[in-house]
Design an enzyme around this catalytic site. Sequence first.
Site, PDB file in Angstrom:
ATOM      1  N   ASP A  26       0.826  -1.208   0.000  1.00  0.00           N
ATOM      2  CA  ASP A  26       0.000   0.000   0.000  1.00  0.00           C
ATOM      3  C   ASP A  26       0.866   1.265   0.000  1.00  0.00           C
ATOM      4  O   ASP A  26       0.662   2.176   0.807  1.00  0.00           O
ATOM      5  CB  ASP A  26      -0.938   0.017   1.219  1.00  0.00           C
ATOM      6  CG  ASP A  26      -1.629  -1.313   1.442  1.00  0.00           C
ATOM      7  OD1 ASP A  26      -2.057  -1.918   0.453  1.00  0.00           O
ATOM      8  OD2 ASP A  26      -1.739  -1.730   2.615  1.00  0.00           O
ATOM      9  N   ASN A 169     -17.279  -6.566  -0.562  1.00  0.00           N
ATOM     10  CA  ASN A 169     -16.579  -6.049   0.610  1.00  0.00           C
ATOM     11  C   ASN A 169     -16.582  -4.530   0.683  1.00  0.00           C
ATOM     12  O   ASN A 169     -16.688  -3.962   1.766  1.00  0.00           O
ATOM     13  CB  ASN A 169     -15.126  -6.530   0.611  1.00  0.00           C
ATOM     14  CG  ASN A 169     -15.008  -7.999   0.935  1.00  0.00           C
ATOM     15  OD1 ASN A 169     -15.934  -8.768   0.710  1.00  0.00           O
ATOM     16  ND2 ASN A 169     -13.865  -8.393   1.458  1.00  0.00           N
ATOM     17  N   GLU A 206     -11.239  -0.734  -3.909  1.00  0.00           N
ATOM     18  CA  GLU A 206     -10.530  -0.149  -2.778  1.00  0.00           C
ATOM     19  C   GLU A 206      -9.290   0.588  -3.276  1.00  0.00           C
ATOM     20  O   GLU A 206      -9.009   0.651  -4.470  1.00  0.00           O
ATOM     21  CB  GLU A 206     -10.131  -1.236  -1.773  1.00  0.00           C
ATOM     22  CG  GLU A 206      -9.125  -2.245  -2.309  1.00  0.00           C
ATOM     23  CD  GLU A 206      -8.790  -3.348  -1.322  1.00  0.00           C
ATOM     24  OE1 GLU A 206      -9.556  -3.540  -0.350  1.00  0.00           O
ATOM     25  OE2 GLU A 206      -7.767  -4.032  -1.522  1.00  0.00           O
ATOM     26  N   HIS A 270      -3.054  -1.148  -5.231  1.00  0.00           N
ATOM     27  CA  HIS A 270      -3.022  -0.134  -4.167  1.00  0.00           C
ATOM     28  C   HIS A 270      -1.943   0.903  -4.456  1.00  0.00           C
ATOM     29  O   HIS A 270      -0.962   1.042  -3.745  1.00  0.00           O
ATOM     30  CB  HIS A 270      -2.817  -0.737  -2.794  1.00  0.00           C
ATOM     31  CG  HIS A 270      -3.313   0.199  -1.723  1.00  0.00           C
ATOM     32  ND1 HIS A 270      -4.378  -0.102  -0.914  1.00  0.00           N
ATOM     33  CD2 HIS A 270      -2.908   1.446  -1.380  1.00  0.00           C
ATOM     34  CE1 HIS A 270      -4.604   0.931  -0.098  1.00  0.00           C
ATOM     35  NE2 HIS A 270      -3.716   1.882  -0.372  1.00  0.00           N
ATOM     36  N   ARG A 303       4.777  -8.223  -0.305  1.00  0.00           N
ATOM     37  CA  ARG A 303       4.276  -7.255  -1.270  1.00  0.00           C
ATOM     38  C   ARG A 303       5.277  -6.102  -1.290  1.00  0.00           C
ATOM     39  O   ARG A 303       5.516  -5.460  -0.267  1.00  0.00           O
ATOM     40  CB  ARG A 303       2.870  -6.773  -0.896  1.00  0.00           C
ATOM     41  CG  ARG A 303       1.812  -7.854  -1.086  1.00  0.00           C
ATOM     42  CD  ARG A 303       0.424  -7.345  -0.761  1.00  0.00           C
ATOM     43  NE  ARG A 303       0.243  -7.118   0.675  1.00  0.00           N
ATOM     44  CZ  ARG A 303      -0.858  -6.628   1.231  1.00  0.00           C
ATOM     45  NH1 ARG A 303      -1.877  -6.284   0.463  1.00  0.00           N
ATOM     46  NH2 ARG A 303      -0.950  -6.467   2.524  1.00  0.00           N
TER      47      ARG A 303
END
Length: 326
Positions: A26, A169, A206, A270, A303
């Site tokens: 992120d 979600n 998201e 993200h 990640r």
Amino acid sequence: MWQTEFLELENPVAEILKPLIEQRADPYIYKHTDGYYYFTASVPQYDRIELRRASSIAGLASAEKVDAWFKPDSGAWSELVWAPELHYNDGAWYVYFAAAPSREIKHKLFQHRMYAIRNQNANPLEGEWEFMGQVDTGIDTFCLDATTFTHKGQLYYLWAQKDVAIEGNSNLYIAPMKTPWQLGGPPVMLSKPEFDWEIRGFWVNEGPSVLKRNGKIFISYSASATDENYAMGLLWADENADPLDPAAWTKLRQPVLQTCYEGKVYGPGHNSFTYGDDGEVQLVYHARTYTEIVGDPLWNPDRHTYVKPLRWDAQGMPVFGKASEA
């Protein structure tokens, strides 16, 4: 809201990318008026907000890591600190992040809400961080991944949240702000998971990020499960349109960045946008370099942060290219 197709341009002299910073998901990079680049991201322990700064994007990889804020031992924001973003709004630094009261899952979701902290020092790696409380959207459901942007003098809040009446979600919402930690109007939904590539593993929209260029406002976002199915989509509106009008936004039907199997870069998403020394837009995102994840991908630390130039087509639309190529 209406949709259109998206065509990518090929880059004939592509360079194979390596991660800029390993084990940071992120990622958010912000170039401030002081000339420094500031970096924050989710740390694998999900227990704190970490900041870095450097005079170049490349320098962030080896820059000193400063722990700006730690989660408390108990309470509503004492677990799973996710997706911090560092913004400079109304003369002060703010970090927006999501956190939960526990790691317990209820109704198939974690229990995250969004929060803000503020630092009025010129250098956010120094000075004191003040906890400003929950950024209340008026909807008491799972929410996360907040970002802010200013357009025509108005500060806006953009985030992902669950609507119990809509399958999935999270959807993307926008609202005006009356202060950098309080909304000034009701949430407006801009996008929900609906296309095949948005509902693989989980129905998710998201991680929104905003970019303004070529007379348009662009919102990138991420969708599907956080494994190799994770991919990025795009919304855009004319810069003279009302950002709070859902009909002003065009949603592309196809992803703009997705797993590149041949380049072995999996689940890109993200993202954030920053600017290189030459002023050109740089795309910042996380991805993995393998798919053999043991257990829930959420707890996998690998990640990594990638940065690559964003390119443009003749119509002034962004060209994201391949996740494995510069």
